[in-house]
Design an enzyme around this catalytic site. Sequence first.
Site, short mmCIF file in Angstrom:
data_model
loop_
_atom_site.label_atom_id
_atom_site.label_comp_id
_atom_site.label_asym_id
_atom_site.label_seq_id
_atom_site.Cartn_x
_atom_site.Cartn_y
_atom_site.Cartn_z
N TRP A 31 0.86 -1.13 -0.12
CA TRP A 31 0.08 0.12 0.12
C TRP A 31 0.92 1.41 0.03
O TRP A 31 1.95 1.21 0.71
CB TRP A 31 -0.92 0.12 1.15
CG TRP A 31 -1.95 0.97 1.19
CD1 TRP A 31 -2.39 2.06 1.30
CD2 TRP A 31 -3.54 0.79 0.88
NE1 TRP A 31 -3.38 2.69 1.27
CE2 TRP A 31 -4.13 1.63 0.96
CE3 TRP A 31 -4.24 -0.80 0.49
CZ2 TRP A 31 -5.67 1.65 0.97
CZ3 TRP A 31 -5.61 -0.73 0.42
CH2 TRP A 31 -6.38 0.57 0.49
N SER A 65 -0.07 -2.42 5.38
CA SER A 65 0.43 -2.21 6.62
C SER A 65 -0.15 -3.25 7.56
O SER A 65 0.54 -3.57 8.57
CB SER A 65 0.46 -1.00 7.11
OG SER A 65 1.27 -0.11 6.39
N PHE A 66 -1.55 -3.18 7.74
CA PHE A 66 -2.44 -4.02 8.58
C PHE A 66 -1.86 -5.29 8.68
O PHE A 66 -1.63 -6.43 9.66
CB PHE A 66 -3.94 -4.20 8.35
CG PHE A 66 -4.70 -4.68 9.43
CD1 PHE A 66 -4.86 -4.06 10.46
CD2 PHE A 66 -5.15 -6.12 9.32
CE1 PHE A 66 -5.68 -4.64 11.51
CE2 PHE A 66 -5.93 -6.66 10.20
CZ PHE A 66 -6.27 -5.80 11.30
N GLU A 67 -1.16 -6.00 7.39
CA GLU A 67 -0.88 -7.53 7.23
C GLU A 67 0.69 -7.44 7.59
O GLU A 67 1.25 -8.73 7.93
CB GLU A 67 -0.77 -7.94 6.00
CG GLU A 67 -2.24 -8.34 5.36
CD GLU A 67 -3.26 -7.04 5.34
OE1 GLU A 67 -2.88 -5.93 4.84
OE2 GLU A 67 -4.34 -7.10 5.90
N CYS A 89 3.31 2.48 5.22
CA CYS A 89 3.18 3.92 4.98
C CYS A 89 1.63 3.96 5.19
O CYS A 89 0.55 3.46 4.32
CB CYS A 89 3.58 4.57 3.59
SG CYS A 89 2.95 6.13 3.45
N THR A 95 -11.42 8.77 7.03
CA THR A 95 -11.94 7.85 7.72
C THR A 95 -11.17 7.50 9.05
O THR A 95 -9.90 8.06 9.09
CB THR A 95 -12.13 6.36 7.01
OG1 THR A 95 -10.97 5.71 6.88
CG2 THR A 95 -12.87 6.60 5.62
N HIS A 97 -9.87 4.61 9.47
CA HIS A 97 -9.09 3.40 9.34
C HIS A 97 -7.48 3.75 9.63
O HIS A 97 -6.84 2.96 10.36
CB HIS A 97 -8.91 3.42 7.70
CG HIS A 97 -9.50 1.93 7.13
ND1 HIS A 97 -10.72 2.23 6.70
CD2 HIS A 97 -9.13 1.01 7.16
CE1 HIS A 97 -11.16 1.03 6.35
NE2 HIS A 97 -10.22 0.35 6.68
N PHE A 122 9.65 -1.11 13.66
CA PHE A 122 8.54 -0.33 13.18
C PHE A 122 8.97 0.73 12.36
O PHE A 122 9.25 1.83 12.68
CB PHE A 122 7.87 0.14 14.39
CG PHE A 122 6.56 0.70 14.00
CD1 PHE A 122 5.40 0.02 13.89
CD2 PHE A 122 6.62 2.18 14.04
CE1 PHE A 122 4.27 0.83 13.68
CE2 PHE A 122 5.42 2.92 13.67
CZ PHE A 122 4.43 2.26 13.81
C1 DLZ Z 1 -7.46 -0.03 3.85
C2 DLZ Z 1 -6.33 0.71 4.06
C3 DLZ Z 1 -6.28 2.11 4.25
C4 DLZ Z 1 -7.54 3.14 4.11
N1 DLZ Z 1 -5.24 2.94 4.12
C5 DLZ Z 1 -4.06 2.44 4.12
C6 DLZ Z 1 -2.78 2.83 4.39
O1 DLZ Z 1 -2.76 4.33 4.36
N2 DLZ Z 1 -1.72 2.45 4.20
C7 DLZ Z 1 -1.53 0.94 4.24
O2 DLZ Z 1 -0.54 0.47 4.56
N3 DLZ Z 1 -2.63 0.23 4.43
C8 DLZ Z 1 -3.88 0.92 4.17
N4 DLZ Z 1 -4.93 0.14 4.10
C9 DLZ Z 1 -4.95 -1.13 3.86
C10 DLZ Z 1 -4.80 -2.04 5.21
O3 DLZ Z 1 -3.44 -2.09 5.63
C11 DLZ Z 1 -4.84 -3.74 4.98
O4 DLZ Z 1 -4.33 -4.18 3.79
C12 DLZ Z 1 -6.51 -3.86 4.53
O5 DLZ Z 1 -7.47 -3.38 5.50
C13 DLZ Z 1 -6.95 -5.38 4.48
O6 DLZ Z 1 -6.56 -6.21 5.56
#
Ligand code: DLZ
Length: 164
Positions: A31, A65-67, A89, A95, A97, A122
């Site tokens: 992302w 990044s969530f992963e 990043c 939102t 999020h 991190f």
């Molecule tokens: C969904 C999402 C959003 C809105 N923004 C970002 C971001 O700015 N940076 C980033 O690394 N990932 C973003 N994601 C994706 C989430 O990290 C994740 O991949 C999804 O929610 C699927 O689990």
Amino acid sequence: MPFKKTNLSEEKTFSVKDAAHMRIGVLVSEWNEEVTSALLTGALSTLEKHGVKKSEIFVQYVPGSFELTVGASLMADAMELDAIICLGCIIQGETRHFEFIAQAVANGITQVGIQYNMPVIFGVLTTDNYQQALDRCGGKHGNKGDEAAVTAIKMVDLRWNITA
Ligand code: DLZ
């Protein structure tokens, strides 16, 4: 010697130990790819500058990044590594999020480090906008990928040399 700088990209070589025998995993979020690939470039060049062999650097990708948390846990489980650098990043949007993801990643990365007793770094930008991110991946505020690499080397050195 402790350092007071806020920009570790300028860290002097003499204060970073030789990293010739370190095995480092680098996990990169796709992302905001333009930014995270620049963070990766910085991290790789800094690792190599301090002696880590190319063959001992293992790069993997996750969608966002969530992963990074589960990705780091999988890497720690599957590979013999001395540290993992997580690069991502997260940019503030309309939102909530941003806060959910940033908080989850910070907590998750901390937990993986504790669980595996391994430095998990991190290297995730959390910025208000895209320009601030660009400024921190090779722009006017340096490259936080460099800093993450320096931090990884210092933490592996601590891990190897800590004494009771
Ligand atoms: C969904 C999402 C959003 C809105 N923004 C970002 C971001 O700015 N940076 C980033 O690394 N990932 C973003 N994601 C994706 C989430 O990290 C994740 O991949 C999804 O929610 C699927 O689990």
